[in-house]
Motif scaffolding. Structure first.
Motif, PDB file in Angstrom:
ATOM      1  N   HIS A   1      21.396 -16.983  17.414  1.00 24.62           N
ATOM      2  CA  HIS A   1      22.455 -18.254  16.584  1.00 24.62           C
ATOM      3  C   HIS A   1      23.323 -18.984  17.736  1.00 24.62           C
ATOM      4  N   ALA A   2      24.021 -18.090  18.628  1.00 26.21           N
ATOM      5  CA  ALA A   2      25.009 -18.949  18.772  1.00 26.21           C
ATOM      6  C   ALA A   2      24.593 -19.465  20.025  1.00 26.21           C
ATOM      7  N   LEU A   3      23.510 -19.453  20.277  1.00 22.16           N
ATOM      8  CA  LEU A   3      22.928 -20.087  21.534  1.00 22.16           C
ATOM      9  C   LEU A   3      22.649 -21.417  21.092  1.00 22.16           C
ATOM     10  N   ASP A   4      21.956 -21.798  20.089  1.00 24.41           N
ATOM     11  CA  ASP A   4      21.305 -22.747  18.944  1.00 24.41           C
ATOM     12  C   ASP A   4      22.563 -23.585  19.068  1.00 24.41           C
ATOM     13  N   ILE A   5      23.984 -22.523  18.489  1.00 24.15           N
ATOM     14  CA  ILE A   5      25.067 -23.313  17.757  1.00 24.15           C
ATOM     15  C   ILE A   5      25.386 -24.064  19.520  1.00 24.15           C
ATOM     16  N   VAL A   6      25.783 -23.190  20.391  1.00 30.44           N
ATOM     17  CA  VAL A   6      26.585 -24.041  21.889  1.00 30.44           C
ATOM     18  C   VAL A   6      25.010 -25.405  21.910  1.00 30.44           C
ATOM     19  N   TRP A   7      23.776 -25.565  22.217  1.00 32.89           N
ATOM     20  CA  TRP A   7      23.301 -26.435  22.521  1.00 32.89           C
ATOM     21  C   TRP A   7      23.137 -27.853  21.684  1.00 32.89           C
ATOM     22  N   VAL A   8      24.057 -27.497  20.797  1.00 33.18           N
ATOM     23  CA  VAL A   8      24.056 -28.830  19.470  1.00 33.18           C
ATOM     24  C   VAL A   8      25.659 -29.548  20.271  1.00 33.18           C
ATOM     25  N   GLY A   9      26.296 -28.392  21.007  1.00 33.68           N
ATOM     26  CA  GLY A   9      27.559 -28.743  21.247  1.00 33.68           C
ATOM     27  C   GLY A   9      27.062 -30.125  22.811  1.00 33.68           C
ATOM     28  N   VAL A  10      25.933 -29.148  23.656  1.00 32.34           N
ATOM     29  CA  VAL A  10      25.511 -29.493  25.303  1.00 32.34           C
ATOM     30  C   VAL A  10      24.957 -31.043  25.023  1.00 32.34           C
TER      31      VAL A  10
ATOM     32  N   THR B   1      12.704 -19.590  12.655  1.00 30.28           N
ATOM     33  CA  THR B   1      12.124 -18.601  12.656  1.00 30.28           C
ATOM     34  C   THR B   1      12.296 -16.885  13.137  1.00 30.28           C
ATOM     35  N   CYS B   2      13.577 -17.085  13.772  1.00 23.66           N
ATOM     36  CA  CYS B   2      15.108 -16.428  14.127  1.00 23.66           C
ATOM     37  C   CYS B   2      15.084 -15.557  12.497  1.00 23.66           C
ATOM     38  N   GLY B   3      15.839 -16.242  11.634  1.00 24.21           N
ATOM     39  CA  GLY B   3      15.887 -16.007  10.292  1.00 24.21           C
ATOM     40  C   GLY B   3      15.311 -15.737   9.548  1.00 24.21           C
TER      41      GLY B   3
ATOM     42  N   LEU C   1      12.955 -27.422  18.782  1.00 28.84           N
ATOM     43  CA  LEU C   1      12.490 -26.597  19.808  1.00 28.84           C
ATOM     44  C   LEU C   1      13.549 -25.631  19.568  1.00 28.84           C
ATOM     45  N   LEU C   2      14.905 -25.875  19.296  1.00 23.94           N
ATOM     46  CA  LEU C   2      15.898 -24.934  19.787  1.00 23.94           C
ATOM     47  C   LEU C   2      15.971 -24.523  18.402  1.00 23.94           C
ATOM     48  N   LEU C   3      15.560 -25.874  17.846  1.00 17.95           N
ATOM     49  CA  LEU C   3      16.152 -25.526  15.967  1.00 17.95           C
ATOM     50  C   LEU C   3      15.608 -25.195  15.255  1.00 17.95           C
ATOM     51  N   LEU C   4      14.008 -24.775  15.677  1.00 13.00           N
ATOM     52  CA  LEU C   4      13.501 -24.848  14.891  1.00 13.00           C
ATOM     53  C   LEU C   4      13.194 -23.138  15.216  1.00 13.00           C
TER      54      LEU C   4
ATOM     55  N   CYS D   1      21.935  -7.762  16.549  1.00 17.71           N
ATOM     56  CA  CYS D   1      22.744  -8.316  17.588  1.00 17.71           C
ATOM     57  C   CYS D   1      21.916 -10.009  18.483  1.00 17.71           C
ATOM     58  N   TRP D   2      20.667  -9.265  18.755  1.00 14.67           N
ATOM     59  CA  TRP D   2      20.397 -10.297  19.404  1.00 14.67           C
ATOM     60  C   TRP D   2      20.052 -11.460  18.322  1.00 14.67           C
ATOM     61  N   ALA D   3      20.052 -11.182  17.194  1.00 14.32           N
ATOM     62  CA  ALA D   3      19.777 -12.943  16.085  1.00 14.32           C
ATOM     63  C   ALA D   3      21.603 -13.142  16.102  1.00 14.32           C
TER      64      ALA D   3
END
Length: 230
Positions: free
Chosen positions: A210-219, A107-109, A100-103, A204-206
């Motif tokens: 995207h930074a949150l998605d990168i952090v989640w990959v680490g989590v 959609t953000c892009g 869900l987060l990667l999708l 800035c929001w985008a």
């Protein structure tokens, strides 16, 4: 001193502006402005200033998450006789959260492309899809937390669970803020159109999302995959 040099104008020895700035980096053609301290082109555009400042914020946020990752790495084996990650984590649910987060990043892009071409319909549709995917992620995460607490595996059970709830919960809090920010930008674009200041805020929001998605990959890798395999 010769008579010619004595009566020459003060700037007679200066090079033309195009020789000082051969690649036209500045936006003007004169020299430095003593009053402002800037060159003839003036200060940097607001888009550059805002982007630079927001990158500093993102980097400081990454440092915060790095400390949580470090704390989790140190405390992950301190279960105090309680359950470990291999006994608690549901790989299926976490896998759906990740999808869900990667999708939502995709959609953000797409929303960014709609913003670039100033297409109001596609901007609102893709932003709404991003919000829906983010809400789905949060629902699954809250369900996971509630299930752990119901099993007696709350944040106070062990140092491992304290570090887990802090790291994953902090990311979930960021996602919640991102969704509220997203809805605000949708409302501003709908009410005021694609103004320059609104475009800057949405960009800035985008970057934040995207930074949150990168952090989640680490989590997902450090907490869930390594935790389940252990």
């Amino acid at each position: 001193m010769s008579a010619t040099s004595a009566f020459a104008p003060p700037d007679a020895g200066r090079k033309p502006a195009h020789e000082h700035d051969p690649y036209r980096v500045g936006r003007g053609s004169g020299g430095d402005n003593e009053a402002t301290g800037h060159g003839s082109g003036g200060p940097s555009p607001k888009r550059i200033v805002v982007g630079y400042g927001f990158w500093i914020f993102i980097l400081s946020d990454i440092i915060t998450f790095s400390t949580f990752f470090a704390a989790y790495a140190v405390l992950k084996d301190n279960t105090a006789g309680g359950p470990s990650g291999a006994q608690l984590f549901d790989r299926g649910s976490v896998g759906i959260e990740t999808v869900l987060l990667l999708l939502s990043s995709f959609t953000c892009g797409m929303a960014g492309l709609a913003l670039r071409f100033k297409n109001l319909l596609w901007f609102q549709v893709t932003m709404l899809a991003t919000a829906a995917l983010g809400v789905g992620f949060l629902v699954l995460e809250v369900h996971e937390f509630a299930g752990l607490i119901a099993q007696g595996a709350g944040p106070s059970r062990s140092a491992f669970l304290s570090a887990f709830f802090t790291l994953v919960g902090c990311h979930g809090l960021h996602v919640t803020v991102g969704i509220l920010w997203l809805l605000t930008m949708m409302a501003q674009v709908f009410a005021k159109g694609f103004r320059d200041d609104i475009i800057r805020r949405t960009a800035c929001w985008a970057l934040f999302w995207h930074a949150l998605d990168i952090v989640w990959v680490g989590v997902f890798t450090v907490v869930y995959l390594m935790g389940v395999s252990a």
